[in-house]
Design a protein around this motif. Structure first.
Motif, PDB file in Angstrom:
ATOM      1  N   LEU A 103     -30.186 -52.595 -97.433  1.00 55.63           N
ATOM      2  CA  LEU A 103     -30.500 -51.834 -98.644  1.00 55.63           C
ATOM      3  C   LEU A 103     -30.344 -52.722 -99.877  1.00 55.63           C
ATOM      4  O   LEU A 103     -31.211 -52.744-100.764  1.00 55.63           O
ATOM      5  CB  LEU A 103     -29.558 -50.634 -98.755  1.00 55.63           C
ATOM      6  CG  LEU A 103     -29.813 -49.722 -99.943  1.00 55.63           C
ATOM      7  CD1 LEU A 103     -31.039 -48.849 -99.693  1.00 55.63           C
ATOM      8  CD2 LEU A 103     -28.621 -48.817-100.220  1.00 55.63           C
ATOM      9  N   LEU A 104     -29.256 -53.478 -99.910  1.00 51.77           N
ATOM     10  CA  LEU A 104     -29.020 -54.391-101.037  1.00 51.77           C
ATOM     11  C   LEU A 104     -30.137 -55.424-101.129  1.00 51.77           C
ATOM     12  O   LEU A 104     -30.653 -55.710-102.208  1.00 51.77           O
ATOM     13  CB  LEU A 104     -27.668 -55.107-100.870  1.00 51.77           C
ATOM     14  CG  LEU A 104     -26.430 -54.318-101.294  1.00 51.77           C
ATOM     15  CD1 LEU A 104     -25.157 -55.002-100.789  1.00 51.77           C
ATOM     16  CD2 LEU A 104     -26.370 -54.176-102.813  1.00 51.77           C
ATOM     17  N   ALA A 105     -30.537 -55.960 -99.981  1.00 48.51           N
ATOM     18  CA  ALA A 105     -31.570 -57.000 -99.969  1.00 48.51           C
ATOM     19  C   ALA A 105     -32.918 -56.447-100.423  1.00 48.51           C
ATOM     20  O   ALA A 105     -33.626 -57.078-101.225  1.00 48.51           O
ATOM     21  CB  ALA A 105     -31.674 -57.618 -98.581  1.00 48.51           C
ATOM     22  N   ALA A 106     -33.270 -55.259 -99.940  1.00 46.05           N
ATOM     23  CA  ALA A 106     -34.558 -54.655-100.320  1.00 46.05           C
ATOM     24  C   ALA A 106     -34.591 -54.406-101.827  1.00 46.05           C
ATOM     25  O   ALA A 106     -35.594 -54.668-102.498  1.00 46.05           O
ATOM     26  CB  ALA A 106     -34.772 -53.347 -99.567  1.00 46.05           C
ATOM     27  N   ASN A 107     -33.483 -53.927-102.359  1.00 44.66           N
ATOM     28  CA  ASN A 107     -33.443 -53.660-103.797  1.00 44.66           C
ATOM     29  C   ASN A 107     -33.338 -54.933-104.614  1.00 44.66           C
ATOM     30  O   ASN A 107     -33.869 -55.011-105.715  1.00 44.66           O
ATOM     31  CB  ASN A 107     -32.331 -52.671-104.118  1.00 44.66           C
ATOM     32  CG  ASN A 107     -32.780 -51.253-103.816  1.00 44.66           C
ATOM     33  OD1 ASN A 107     -33.722 -50.773-104.418  1.00 44.66           O
ATOM     34  ND2 ASN A 107     -32.160 -50.629-102.846  1.00 44.66           N
ATOM     35  N   ALA A 108     -32.678 -55.937-104.057  1.00 44.28           N
ATOM     36  CA  ALA A 108     -32.593 -57.211-104.759  1.00 44.28           C
ATOM     37  C   ALA A 108     -33.999 -57.760-105.008  1.00 44.28           C
ATOM     38  O   ALA A 108     -34.302 -58.269-106.087  1.00 44.28           O
ATOM     39  CB  ALA A 108     -31.762 -58.211-103.961  1.00 44.28           C
ATOM     40  N   GLN A 109     -34.857 -57.600-104.011  1.00 44.25           N
ATOM     41  CA  GLN A 109     -36.231 -58.071-104.147  1.00 44.25           C
ATOM     42  C   GLN A 109     -36.951 -57.342-105.292  1.00 44.25           C
ATOM     43  O   GLN A 109     -37.572 -57.970-106.146  1.00 44.25           O
ATOM     44  CB  GLN A 109     -36.942 -57.793-102.832  1.00 44.25           C
ATOM     45  CG  GLN A 109     -38.017 -58.777-102.501  1.00 44.25           C
ATOM     46  CD  GLN A 109     -38.536 -58.522-101.093  1.00 44.25           C
ATOM     47  OE1 GLN A 109     -38.438 -57.409-100.557  1.00 44.25           O
ATOM     48  NE2 GLN A 109     -39.099 -59.555-100.501  1.00 44.25           N
ATOM     49  N   ILE A 110     -36.819 -56.015-105.314  1.00 47.59           N
ATOM     50  CA  ILE A 110     -37.472 -55.211-106.360  1.00 47.59           C
ATOM     51  C   ILE A 110     -36.942 -55.599-107.741  1.00 47.59           C
ATOM     52  O   ILE A 110     -37.711 -55.841-108.679  1.00 47.59           O
ATOM     53  CB  ILE A 110     -37.221 -53.701-106.117  1.00 47.59           C
ATOM     54  CG1 ILE A 110     -37.916 -53.244-104.831  1.00 47.59           C
ATOM     55  CG2 ILE A 110     -37.683 -52.876-107.313  1.00 47.59           C
ATOM     56  CD1 ILE A 110     -37.586 -51.804-104.422  1.00 47.59           C
ATOM     57  N   PHE A 111     -35.626 -55.686-107.872  1.00 57.26           N
ATOM     58  CA  PHE A 111     -35.052 -55.876-109.210  1.00 57.26           C
ATOM     59  C   PHE A 111     -35.093 -57.330-109.676  1.00 57.26           C
ATOM     60  O   PHE A 111     -35.055 -57.590-110.877  1.00 57.26           O
ATOM     61  CB  PHE A 111     -33.666 -55.229-109.290  1.00 57.26           C
ATOM     62  CG  PHE A 111     -33.795 -53.729-109.333  1.00 57.26           C
ATOM     63  CD1 PHE A 111     -33.952 -53.074-110.541  1.00 57.26           C
ATOM     64  CD2 PHE A 111     -33.875 -52.980-108.163  1.00 57.26           C
ATOM     65  CE1 PHE A 111     -34.140 -51.702-110.589  1.00 57.26           C
ATOM     66  CE2 PHE A 111     -34.068 -51.604-108.192  1.00 57.26           C
ATOM     67  CZ  PHE A 111     -34.201 -50.964-109.413  1.00 57.26           C
ATOM     68  N   THR A 112     -35.233 -58.272-108.737  1.00 52.17           N
ATOM     69  CA  THR A 112     -35.503 -59.653-109.138  1.00 52.17           C
ATOM     70  C   THR A 112     -36.894 -59.717-109.761  1.00 52.17           C
ATOM     71  O   THR A 112     -37.074 -60.263-110.854  1.00 52.17           O
ATOM     72  CB  THR A 112     -35.445 -60.595-107.913  1.00 52.17           C
ATOM     73  OG1 THR A 112     -34.240 -60.378-107.217  1.00 52.17           O
ATOM     74  CG2 THR A 112     -35.516 -62.046-108.317  1.00 52.17           C
TER      75      THR A 112
END
Ligand code: NAX
Length: 327
Positions: A103-112
Motif C-alpha cells: 500500500l505504501l509503495a503504490a501510494n508512493a508512486q502516485i504521490f511522487t
C-alpha cells in the motif's frame, strides 16, 4: 470582483470528491466572494473519466455563481497547471491481500508523480492538502518530490480527527461544539493520533477540570476518536466521506482565510518543534493568519502525553522508512 483562483482536486469522481466539489464551488472554502476554477483529476481509466463527466454535469446544473470554470484531466501535469490550491484526495485503497508495504509503495508512486507535477507546473504559492491515505506519509512524499516549492506549502489532513475530538468533548460536557477552544491533535492521521484536551477551554473554563476523568480520557475518549473511521465503515458500509470533505473545507478555509487566534490542527512538516525530527509530517496545534500557519509553541508535555506522542511518531517514522528507497 475578485480574480478567480485555481483549485485542483484529485480523486474527483470518488465519494469524498462528491461531497467536496459542490461546497468548494459554492464558496464555502475560499469565501462567498471568491470565484474558483476547478481543475479535476481522475485516473485516465474510461469509467473514472465518465463518472467525472457526470459529476461535472451536476456541477453545471447547480449554476453556481462562483464557478468560473471547470476542467477534467487524466494527467497531473495538466491538472496542476498554475493551481493555487491542490486537494490530493485520490489514493490507492488497500485491496484484498495487500500488505501495508504494498500500500505504501503504490501510494508512493502516485504521490511522487503528483509532487513532481506540482513542482513543475503549480503556482509557487500553491497550498497543498493531502487527504488520501496514508495522508501524512503521502504528504511527506509529495513534499520531498517538489524541491522547488516551499516545504511549508505541503500539509496533511488531521482536521477530521480534530473535529471528531471536539464533537466527543461537546457530547461529554453537554456544551456546544463551537464553544470549545484550544484543542490539539498530535501526530499521524491514524488510530495512534493523540487528541489532547489538556489546554482546551469552554467559556474560559478548563475542559480537563470539567471532565476530571483520566480513565475516560484514556479508555473511552482516545479509542473512540482513534477508531471512529472504522466505526463509520462498520455502520455505513462505506468510509467517512461527507465528514472528510467537511474537514478538508475547514482545513483549507482556515489556512487561506485565518483563524483569528483560534487553534486548529494541521499536519505540517516539523522544524523540530516538540522534539519531532525535521520534515516529519506531524499533526500540530496551529493558528493561521495571512495564508500562513504557526505552531502553538511552549505547551508543557507531561509523561502520558509524551508517551502518546512517541507512539504516533514511531509509526510515522516507520512509514517514512518504508518509502525512503522510493524517493
Ligand atoms: P474513493 O475510492 O471513493 O475515491 C477515490 C478516487 O480517487 C477514485 O475515483 C479513484 O479513481 C481516484 N484516484 C485513485 N488514484 C488516483 C490518482 N493517482 N490520481 C487521481 N485520482 C485517483 O475514496 P474516498 O472515499 O473518496 O477516499 C479518498 C481517500 O481519502 C482514501 O485514500 C481514504 O483512505 C482517504 N481518507 C482520508 C481521511 C483523512 O482524514 N485524512 C478520512 C477519510 C478518508 O478515509
Amino acid at each position: 470582483s475578485k480574480k478567480p483562483v485555481r483549485v485542483a482536486v484529485t480523486g474527483a469522481a470518488g465519494q469524498i470528491g462528491y461531497a467536496l466539489l459542490f461546497r468548494i464551488a459554492s464558496g464555502e472554502m475560499l469565501g462567498k466572494d471568491q470565484p474558483v476554477i476547478l481543475q479535476l483529476l481522475e485516473i485516465p481509466d474510461e469509467k473514472a473519466q465518465k463518472a467525472l463527466k457526470g459529476v461535472m454535469m451536476e456541477l453545471d446544473d447547480c449554476a453556481f455563481p462562483l464557478l468560473a470554470g471547470m476542467e477534467a484531466h487524466g494527467d497531473a501535469m495538466t491538472a496542476f497547471k498554475d493551481t493555487d490550491y491542490a486537494l490530493l484526495v485520490g489514493a490507492r485503497p488497500r485491496g484484498p491481500g495487500m500488505e501495508r508495504k504494498d500500500l505504501l509503495a503504490a501510494n508512493a508512486q502516485i504521490f511522487t508523480a503528483q509532487g513532481k507535477a506540482l513542482d513543475k507546473v503549480a503556482s509557487r504559492n500553491v497550498k497543498v492538502l493531502v487527504v488520501g491515505n496514508p495522508a501524512n506519509t503521502n504528504a511527506y512524499i509529495a513534499m520531498k518530490s517538489a524541491p522547488s516549492l516551499p516545504r511549508e506549502n505541503f500539509t496533511a489532513m488531521l482536521r477530521l480527527d480534530h473535529n471528531r475530538a471536539a464533537s466527543q468533548i461537546a457530547a461529554k460536557t453537554g456544551k456546544p461544539v463551537s464553544s470549545i477552544e484550544k484543542l490539539a491533535v498530535w501526530g499521524n492521521h491514524s488510530p495512534t493520533m493523540y487528541a489532547d484536551y489538556r489546554f482546551a477551554t469552554i467559556d474560559g473554563k478548563s475542559v480537563k477540570e470539567m471532565i476530571n476523568d483520566d480513565v475516560w480520557n484514556k479508555d473511552t475518549f482516545l479509542p473512540t476518536v482513534g477508531k471512529r473511521g472504522a466505526a463509520i465503515i462498520e455502520a455505513r458500509g462505506l468510509s467517512s466521506a461527507a465528514s472528510a470533505a467537511n474537514a478538508a473545507i475547514d482545513h483549507m478555509r482556515d489556512w487561506a482565510l485565518g483563524t483569528n487566534g483560534k487553534w486548529v490542527t494541521m499536519g505540517i512538516p516539523s522544524n523540530g518543534e516538540y522534539g519531532i525530527p525535521k520534515d516529519v509530517m506531524f499533526g500540530y496545534p496551529v493558528t493561521t493568519e495571512n495564508g500562513k500557519y504557526k505552531i502553538v509553541e511552549g505547551l508543557p508535555i507531561d509523561a502520558f502525553s509524551q508517551e502518546r506522542i512517541n507512539l504516533t511518531l514511531k509509526e510515522l517514522q516507520e512509514e517514512q522508512d518504508g518509502v525512503k528507497h522510493l524517493l
